[in-house]
Write a protein that holds these residues in place. Structure first.
Motif, PDB file in Angstrom:
ATOM      1  N   LEU A   1      47.691   5.032 -19.136  1.00 35.10           N
ATOM      2  CA  LEU A   1      46.584   5.167 -20.084  1.00 35.10           C
ATOM      3  C   LEU A   1      45.976   6.571 -20.022  1.00 35.10           C
ATOM      4  N   ILE A   2      45.924   7.152 -18.848  1.00 37.40           N
ATOM      5  CA  ILE A   2      45.425   8.524 -18.706  1.00 37.40           C
ATOM      6  C   ILE A   2      46.337   9.499 -19.440  1.00 37.40           C
ATOM      7  N   VAL A   3      47.639   9.321 -19.279  1.00 34.90           N
ATOM      8  CA  VAL A   3      48.607  10.184 -19.979  1.00 34.90           C
ATOM      9  C   VAL A   3      48.451  10.035 -21.485  1.00 34.90           C
ATOM     10  N   LEU A   4      48.304   8.805 -21.959  1.00 30.01           N
ATOM     11  CA  LEU A   4      48.152   8.563 -23.392  1.00 30.01           C
ATOM     12  C   LEU A   4      46.874   9.211 -23.936  1.00 30.01           C
ATOM     13  N   ALA A   5      45.766   9.066 -23.226  1.00 22.70           N
ATOM     14  CA  ALA A   5      44.508   9.669 -23.669  1.00 22.70           C
ATOM     15  C   ALA A   5      44.622  11.188 -23.756  1.00 22.70           C
ATOM     16  N   SER A   6      45.315  11.795 -22.805  1.00 29.11           N
ATOM     17  CA  SER A   6      45.488  13.251 -22.810  1.00 29.11           C
ATOM     18  C   SER A   6      46.305  13.700 -24.009  1.00 29.11           C
ATOM     19  N   LEU A   7      47.398  12.992 -24.300  1.00 29.03           N
ATOM     20  CA  LEU A   7      48.258  13.357 -25.426  1.00 29.03           C
ATOM     21  C   LEU A   7      47.533  13.180 -26.760  1.00 29.03           C
ATOM     22  N   LEU A   8      46.820  12.089 -26.926  1.00 32.24           N
ATOM     23  CA  LEU A   8      46.117  11.846 -28.181  1.00 32.24           C
ATOM     24  C   LEU A   8      45.032  12.897 -28.416  1.00 32.24           C
ATOM     25  N   ALA A   9      44.333  13.285 -27.364  1.00 33.44           N
ATOM     26  CA  ALA A   9      43.309  14.322 -27.515  1.00 33.44           C
ATOM     27  C   ALA A   9      43.935  15.648 -27.918  1.00 33.44           C
ATOM     28  N   ALA A  10      45.068  15.979 -27.318  1.00 28.64           N
ATOM     29  CA  ALA A  10      45.735  17.242 -27.640  1.00 28.64           C
ATOM     30  C   ALA A  10      46.236  17.266 -29.080  1.00 28.64           C
ATOM     31  N   LEU A  11      46.723  16.137 -29.568  1.00 27.50           N
ATOM     32  CA  LEU A  11      47.329  16.088 -30.894  1.00 27.50           C
ATOM     33  C   LEU A  11      46.336  15.836 -32.025  1.00 27.50           C
ATOM     34  N   GLY A  12      45.220  15.175 -31.727  1.00 32.27           N
ATOM     35  CA  GLY A  12      44.362  14.720 -32.816  1.00 32.27           C
ATOM     36  C   GLY A  12      42.952  15.243 -32.861  1.00 32.27           C
ATOM     37  N   MET A  13      42.473  15.929 -31.821  1.00 31.26           N
ATOM     38  CA  MET A  13      41.082  16.370 -31.807  1.00 31.26           C
ATOM     39  C   MET A  13      40.947  17.825 -32.256  1.00 31.26           C
ATOM     40  N   ASP A  14      39.710  18.240 -32.517  1.00 32.61           N
ATOM     41  CA  ASP A  14      39.422  19.580 -33.001  1.00 32.61           C
ATOM     42  C   ASP A  14      38.323  20.223 -32.169  1.00 32.61           C
ATOM     43  N   ASN A  15      38.331  21.551 -32.130  1.00 34.75           N
ATOM     44  CA  ASN A  15      37.205  22.329 -31.645  1.00 34.75           C
ATOM     45  C   ASN A  15      36.389  22.753 -32.861  1.00 34.75           C
ATOM     46  N   ILE A  16      35.061  22.708 -32.757  1.00 37.14           N
ATOM     47  CA  ILE A  16      34.229  23.159 -33.868  1.00 37.14           C
ATOM     48  C   ILE A  16      33.302  24.269 -33.402  1.00 37.14           C
ATOM     49  N   GLU A  17      33.116  25.245 -34.275  1.00 38.12           N
ATOM     50  CA  GLU A  17      32.284  26.396 -33.944  1.00 38.12           C
ATOM     51  C   GLU A  17      30.836  25.993 -33.712  1.00 38.12           C
ATOM     52  N   ALA A  18      30.417  24.886 -34.342  1.00 39.22           N
ATOM     53  CA  ALA A  18      29.026  24.440 -34.204  1.00 39.22           C
ATOM     54  C   ALA A  18      28.660  24.092 -32.772  1.00 39.22           C
ATOM     55  N   ASN A  19      29.648  23.816 -31.934  1.00 42.44           N
ATOM     56  CA  ASN A  19      29.369  23.452 -30.544  1.00 42.44           C
ATOM     57  C   ASN A  19      29.285  24.653 -29.620  1.00 42.44           C
TER      58      ASN A  19
END
Length: 467
Positions: free
Chosen positions: A205-223
């Motif tokens: 589950l840890i491996v899966l969470a890491s892969l999904l975050a890498a493939l599907g999340m974004d960085n935003i300048e607002a942060n």
């Protein structure tokens, strides 16, 4: 909206969720995708953080690892303390490295405490200090809450932040209940001599969470954080009032979640299977009630919901005193379960107060003649810093809860009554603080808020929300 790719990962510039046109044309879909993946990663982090609340139930002479009540409570205090200490740097890391990048890192690093627990937890004769060191590494799971909340706060407009932050936190908090449910299933199927199976469940589950975050999340300048934003947050008096309230809500949730199984063992002599059979229900209901607390705060105001919630929590602590004095197991479990639910509601309503209070300060600045866009942009950035500080201080409440239980049960024949008296007194303090600091200032603010609200809307920044 501009999306660029660089060595630091995918980054979205010109993120403006307060612009309703921008939000409806695609912003909300991006925000919700990041929310879902954030919830999953934070959920796994909470499970790893609280895994020792389950593993201590297995530590018995039967597997060559017999420890006393004081030593077991010390084991669950250790990850709580480290997790609290890491929340502030984790919150800052999002503003430095980006939400996507930090979520990937904070997910991957969970492999360290999980692998160590897998290797050592069934080795007879392992000394206490080794388990404490491993428990300390599990504290990295506690830091994920602050980074996740800071990240998600930047994705959503203020009018939806109570719901979004409540859902994000509630989904993460569910990790406490789920890891205890995993422990129950392991004990029920394999017996109480295979604690390593609990840790093994989380590796994929840890491996899966890491892969999904890498493939599907974004960085935003607002942060991106302004220089000195943490110092500004620390200088704001509301940071510390809200942190005090969060000690009472989240400190109760995480402290009870870590300690409940041990309390049942030492108060009523429950077996590991019996303790595990009850411990998951409270954290489950408390996690599910957190989004409800955020929604209630959106509707009626965070301070009002928090005030009545603390009154109910004080009554719940009174129920525990009665149950303990009468040695009533059903009343004791019922009282704890109600406290879990109320702590979840209070978590959601208290966190909703952060952007609302800062938006109120921005309104005052606009009324005084400051630029609306910059005033509300600063409030959004300051919210992330306050979330980090409040999250860190609030988690220390979990340390206090477990130390109170350790002192109460440390002696022969000890009961939890001294601890329950302390909890009741603290909830009464939170009732008074909420009433004096926030509820008394609501009505005077209401009339002045209207003009600032219209100015802010004209500048496409944010709509004001009741404290």
């Amino acid at each position: 909206m501009t999306t660029v790719r660089s060595n630091s990962g995918r980054r979205i510039q010109d993120w403006d969720p307060e612009d309703e046109t921008f939000w409806e044309r695609g912003g909300k879909h991006i925000a919700r995708r990041n929310l879902v993946l954030s919830v999953f990663s934070e959920h796994i982090g909470f499970s790893v953080w609280s895994i020792w609340s389950v593993l201590v139930l297995y530590l018995s002479p039967e597997i060559g690892l017999g420890f006393g009540p004081g030593e077991k409570f010390l084991l669950v205090v250790t990850p709580t303390l480290v997790g609290a200490a890491l929340r502030l740097p984790y919150s800052y890391a999002v503003t430095r490295f980006g939400g996507r990048n930090w979520t990937v890192f904070s997910s991957v690093i969970l492999l360290v405490p999980t692998l160590l627990a897998l290797y050592f937890v069934q080795r007879p004769g392992t000394p206490l200090w080794v388990f404490m060191a491993i428990g300390a590494t599990a504290g990295v799971g506690g830091g994920t809450f602050a980074s996740s909340m800071t990240n998600i706060a930047g994705f959503f407009p203020q009018r939806h932040q109570g719901w979004a932050l409540g859902l994000n936190a509630g989904g993460g908090n569910l990790g406490v209940a789920v890891v205890q449910l995993v422990g129950l299933l392991v004990i029920a199927t394999a017996g109480s001599t295979h604690p390593s199976y609990v840790a093994a469940v989380y590796l994929p589950l840890i491996v899966l969470a890491s892969l999904l975050a890498a493939l599907g999340m974004d960085n935003i300048e607002a942060n991106r954080a302004e220089p000195g934003i943490l110092r500004q947050a620390a200088a704001n008096r509301h940071t510390w009032w809200i942190s005090l309230l969060y000690v009472g809500t989240f400190g109760s949730f995480i402290g009870y979640g870590f300690a409940f199984g041990l309390v049942l063992q030492h108060q009523f002599g429950s077996t590991p299977l019996e303790a595990a059979g009850y411990t998951f229900l409270g954290p489950l209901l408390g996690s599910l009630s957190r989004p409800a607390g955020g929604w209630m705060a959106d509707r009626w105001g965070g301070a009002r919901v928090t005030f009545w919630n603390f009154l109910a929590m004080a009554a719940g602590a009174g129920v525990l005193l009665v149950a303990s004095s009468r040695n009533s197991f059903p009343l004791f479990v019922a009282g704890f379960t109600v406290l879990f639910v109320l702590s979840g509601i209070g978590n959601g309503s208290t966190y909703k107060m952060i952007p609302a209070v800062l938006a109120g300060e921005a309104e005052a600045a606009v009324t005084a003649g400051h630029d609306a866009t910059s005033a509300f942009a600063r409030a959004r950035r300051l919210s992330g810093a306050v979330i980090g500080i409040a999250g860190a201080v609030g988690a220390l409440g979990g340390v206090a809860v477990n130390l109170a239980f350790r002192a109460a049960y440390g002696g022969a024949g000890g009961t939890g009554e001294p601890a329950f008296v302390g909890f009741l007194g603290f909830y009464a303090l939170c009732v008074a603080a909420t009433r004096i600091v926030y509820l008394r200032r609501e009505r005077p603010r209401a009339g002045a808020a209207g003009g600032a609200r219209r100015t802010a809307q004209a500048g496409r920044t944010t709509e004001a929300t009741r404290v």
